[in-house]
Design a protein around this motif. Structure first.
Motif, PDB file in Angstrom:
ATOM      1  N   VAL A   1       0.851  -1.182   0.000  1.00 19.78           N
ATOM      2  CA  VAL A   1       0.000   0.000   0.000  1.00 19.78           C
ATOM      3  C   VAL A   1       0.891   1.237   0.000  1.00 19.78           C
ATOM      4  N   GLU A   2       0.878   1.934  -1.102  1.00 18.76           N
ATOM      5  CA  GLU A   2       1.764   3.098  -1.263  1.00 18.76           C
ATOM      6  C   GLU A   2       1.199   3.980  -2.357  1.00 18.76           C
ATOM      7  N   ASP A   3       0.995   5.254  -2.029  1.00 19.17           N
ATOM      8  CA  ASP A   3       0.401   6.153  -3.027  1.00 19.17           C
ATOM      9  C   ASP A   3       1.435   6.721  -3.989  1.00 19.17           C
ATOM     10  N   ASN A   4       2.699   6.741  -3.559  1.00 17.04           N
ATOM     11  CA  ASN A   4       3.746   7.256  -4.454  1.00 17.04           C
ATOM     12  C   ASN A   4       4.123   6.179  -5.456  1.00 17.04           C
TER      13      ASN A   4
ATOM     14  N   LEU B   1       2.586  -1.110   4.588  1.00 15.34           N
ATOM     15  CA  LEU B   1       1.630  -0.011   4.614  1.00 15.34           C
ATOM     16  C   LEU B   1       2.302   1.345   4.801  1.00 15.34           C
ATOM     17  N   ASP B   2       2.212   2.157   3.774  1.00 17.95           N
ATOM     18  CA  ASP B   2       2.652   3.547   3.874  1.00 17.95           C
ATOM     19  C   ASP B   2       1.757   4.264   4.882  1.00 17.95           C
ATOM     20  N   ILE B   3       2.308   5.280   5.550  1.00 18.42           N
ATOM     21  CA  ILE B   3       1.529   6.007   6.562  1.00 18.42           C
ATOM     22  C   ILE B   3       0.670   7.103   5.932  1.00 18.42           C
ATOM     23  N   TYR B   4       1.281   7.892   5.068  1.00 17.16           N
ATOM     24  CA  TYR B   4       0.549   9.022   4.482  1.00 17.16           C
ATOM     25  C   TYR B   4      -0.074   8.606   3.167  1.00 17.16           C
ATOM     26  N   LEU B   5      -1.379   8.447   3.212  1.00 20.30           N
ATOM     27  CA  LEU B   5      -2.145   7.928   2.079  1.00 20.30           C
ATOM     28  C   LEU B   5      -3.378   8.777   1.829  1.00 20.30           C
ATOM     29  N   PRO B   6      -3.853   8.823   0.594  1.00 21.54           N
ATOM     30  CA  PRO B   6      -5.133   9.489   0.336  1.00 21.54           C
ATOM     31  C   PRO B   6      -6.293   8.716   0.972  1.00 21.54           C
TER      32      PRO B   6
HETATM   33 MN    MN Z   1       2.377   8.331   1.006  1.00 18.46          MN
END
Ligand code: MN
Length: 133
Positions: A17-20, A61-66
């Motif tokens: 899980v990563e938005d970048n 799991l990335d912390i900063y996510l949409p």
């Molecule tokens: Mn992020």
């Protein structure tokens, strides 16, 4: 890549899980290279949906996510009996000191600091993989 890694990895499914996009592709590539099956999610909502649908052996799991941050994703997954046994490893930002503590407080099983070292990653996640039933 040695035989041991191929054998272990091929049975295991990891949800990344990563938005970048660049970070996500780097992690996915490293995991696939080491024989893991990989599922991807780009925001917190999708993370929860895919965790429940795919029942992965591990979640990175990335912390900063949409939509929903990693802490909230963790709290929801750890509060759901169907998926709470899946180990969750937070991908924490090196510069943000509070990330680790907050990730563990939310229920993460561990954390890996960013930037991620793709050569170290397979070793780092090995300890957390859910044992075979
Ligand atoms: Mn992020």
């Amino acid at each position: 890549m040695n035989d041991r890694e191929i054998t272990e990895g091929s049975l295991k499914k990891v949800l990344v899980v990563e938005d970048n996009q660049d970070n996500r592709e780097m992690v996915v590539k490293a995991l696939k290279f080491n024989g893991y099956q990989v599922i991807e999610a780009v925001d917190g909502q999708e993370a929860i949906e895919k965790a429940k649908a795919e029942n992965p052996d591990l979640i990175l799991l990335d912390i900063y996510l949409p939509k929903m941050d990693g802490y909230e994703v963790t709290k929801r997954l750890k509060g759901d009996y169907e998926v709470r046994s899946i180990p969750i490893i937070a991908l924490t930002a090196h510069a943000m000191k509070g990330n680790r503590e907050e990730a563990l407080a939310a229920g993460c099983d561990g954390y890996i600091p960013k930037p991620i070292d793709v050569r170290e990653l397979p070793k780092q996640i090995e300890h957390f993989l859910k044992p075979n039933p």
